[in-house]
Design a protein around this motif. Structure first.
Motif, PDB file in Angstrom:
ATOM      1  N   LEU A 113     -10.103  23.469  43.968  1.00 50.63           N
ATOM      2  CA  LEU A 113      -9.911  23.234  42.533  1.00 50.63           C
ATOM      3  C   LEU A 113      -8.531  22.620  42.276  1.00 50.63           C
ATOM      4  N   ALA A 114      -7.521  23.137  42.975  1.00 49.06           N
ATOM      5  CA  ALA A 114      -6.168  22.592  42.813  1.00 49.06           C
ATOM      6  C   ALA A 114      -6.128  21.135  43.285  1.00 49.06           C
ATOM      7  N   GLU A 115      -6.822  20.831  44.366  1.00 46.64           N
ATOM      8  CA  GLU A 115      -6.888  19.442  44.845  1.00 46.64           C
ATOM      9  C   GLU A 115      -7.563  18.551  43.805  1.00 46.64           C
ATOM     10  N   ALA A 116      -8.674  19.036  43.232  1.00 46.42           N
ATOM     11  CA  ALA A 116      -9.407  18.232  42.242  1.00 46.42           C
ATOM     12  C   ALA A 116      -8.523  17.941  41.032  1.00 46.42           C
ATOM     13  N   HIS A 126     -11.116  17.759  33.988  1.00 47.37           N
ATOM     14  CA  HIS A 126      -9.924  18.580  34.259  1.00 47.37           C
ATOM     15  C   HIS A 126      -9.933  19.896  33.478  1.00 47.37           C
ATOM     16  N   GLU A 127     -10.406  19.841  32.242  1.00 46.56           N
ATOM     17  CA  GLU A 127     -10.406  21.077  31.456  1.00 46.56           C
ATOM     18  C   GLU A 127     -11.333  22.109  32.109  1.00 46.56           C
ATOM     19  N   ALA A 132     -12.228  26.904  35.562  1.00 45.48           N
ATOM     20  CA  ALA A 132     -12.792  27.483  36.794  1.00 45.48           C
ATOM     21  C   ALA A 132     -11.689  28.054  37.675  1.00 45.48           C
ATOM     22  N   LEU A 133     -10.554  27.364  37.680  1.00 46.80           N
ATOM     23  CA  LEU A 133      -9.424  27.844  38.483  1.00 46.80           C
ATOM     24  C   LEU A 133      -8.930  29.195  37.931  1.00 46.80           C
ATOM     25  N   GLY A 134      -8.812  29.281  36.614  1.00 44.17           N
ATOM     26  CA  GLY A 134      -8.369  30.543  35.998  1.00 44.17           C
ATOM     27  C   GLY A 134      -9.350  31.666  36.267  1.00 44.17           C
ATOM     28  N   GLN A 135     -10.638  31.339  36.161  1.00 46.81           N
ATOM     29  CA  GLN A 135     -11.671  32.355  36.387  1.00 46.81           C
ATOM     30  C   GLN A 135     -11.643  32.832  37.843  1.00 46.81           C
ATOM     31  N   LEU A 163     -16.825  20.612  41.408  1.00 39.89           N
ATOM     32  CA  LEU A 163     -16.041  19.823  42.365  1.00 39.89           C
ATOM     33  C   LEU A 163     -16.776  18.532  42.728  1.00 39.89           C
ATOM     34  N   ARG A 164     -18.078  18.632  42.799  1.00 43.34           N
ATOM     35  CA  ARG A 164     -18.855  17.441  43.132  1.00 43.34           C
ATOM     36  C   ARG A 164     -18.773  16.411  42.005  1.00 43.34           C
ATOM     37  N   ARG A 165     -18.793  16.895  40.766  1.00 42.89           N
ATOM     38  CA  ARG A 165     -18.653  15.963  39.639  1.00 42.89           C
ATOM     39  C   ARG A 165     -17.287  15.285  39.682  1.00 42.89           C
ATOM     40  N   ALA A 166     -16.258  16.057  40.018  1.00 40.37           N
ATOM     41  CA  ALA A 166     -14.916  15.470  40.123  1.00 40.37           C
ATOM     42  C   ALA A 166     -14.903  14.391  41.206  1.00 40.37           C
TER      43      ALA A 166
END
Ligand code: SF4
Length: 275
Positions: A113-116, A126-127, A132-135, A163-166
């Motif tokens: 997530l941090a990489e994305a 990004h939002e 997702a990162l916070g969760q 992540l796939r969408r990113a």
């Protein structure tokens, strides 16, 4: 990265050798003997150091040399279990080992997530990535019992879809014809000089593949197995989701072009030693 959460780098000095106990090994080119899950490796010293740390590759344990817990080990040892040690308190061994298995997967998701969030072209999500990162970070605060009861598969599926969408947002805008090798069996494949720009290589088996001189810019390498893959003169400068562990497991040299924050491992001939 704004909002980058925990330290996602291993800190073995603050762990209790969990990666040397929890996973099973099978005798292979990565490990010199079999070991059951939950059984301490005989090379694990009383102080939780590795007795053969300086000779892991020479002694037949390259799998240990490339292992990355993404910081889950010290999180379980110092956070979840407050510095209590499974050797002094055998009663906590099992719950600690189970917590490590879950925590490692949560930390791995946090790393991705941090990489994305570093990908500018993934801005439209990004939002959602930050949410997702916070969760995921909140899940890492659960106690051992709650970690064991967690529906990790459901959480992983949701995060992986994001992540796939990113990845697609980044690769769709790359303007190249994009090869889809997601999950492909490319063991030993001859891909010397291949144009793999923006290719989807997530989960691909690239063990011992010849990728010399291949163009892997913007290729998604999430979870690709690069053990023994030949990356000499390959261009990975903008490859997506390439972990240090994947780099360490491959072959390369000073001509391998790596992304920022990934470094040439010491065993690559002629590599610049930056670690
Ligand atoms: S060989 Fe060393 S690093 Fe590998 S599992 Fe055993 S103690 Fe740990």
């Amino acid at each position: 990265v704004p909002g980058e959460p925990l330290d996602l780098r291993p800190d073995c000095a603050r762990c209790f050798g969990l990666c040397c106990v929890v996973p099973a090994f099978a005798t292979s080119s990565d490990f010199a003997f079999d070991k059951h899950a939950g059984e301490p490796c005989p090379h694990l010293r009383d102080d939780f150091g590795c007795a053969i740390h300086a000779q892991l590759r020479q002694r037949g344990f390259p799998g240990c040399a490339v292992y990355d817990c993404f910081g889950a080990g010290q999180h379980v040892a110092q956070g979840t279990f407050g510095g209590r040690d499974w050797r002094r308190e055998p009663a906590i061994a099992q719950p600690m080992f189970e917590a490590f298995t879950v925590m490692r997967q949560l930390h791995e998701l946090l790393w991705h997530l941090a990489e994305a969030l570093r990908l500018r072209r993934a801005q439209p999500v990004h939002e959602e990535l930050r949410a997702a990162l916070g969760q995921t970070e909140r899940l890492t605060d659960l106690d051992a019992a709650a970690l064991a009861a967690l529906d990790l598969d459901a959480h992983r599926r949701a995060v992986n879809a994001l992540l796939r969408r990113a990845s697609e947002l980044v690769r769709d805008r790359a303007g190249h014809r994009v090869a889809d090798h997601r999950g492909a069996d490319l063991v030993g494949a001859r891909l010397r000089g291949a144009d793999l720009r923006a290719a989807d290589l997530a989960g691909a088996e690239l063990i011992r593949a010849d990728l010399r001189g291949a163009d892997l810019r913007l290729a998604d390498l999430t979870g690709a197995d690069l053990r023994g893959a030949d990356l000499r003169a390959a261009d990975l400068t903008t490859s997506l989701f390439l972990t240090q562990s994947q780099v360490d497991s491959a072959r390369g040299d000073a001509t391998t072009r790596l992304p920022p924050r990934r470094t040439a491992p010491r065993h690559w001939p002629g590599a610049r030693l930056r670690r």
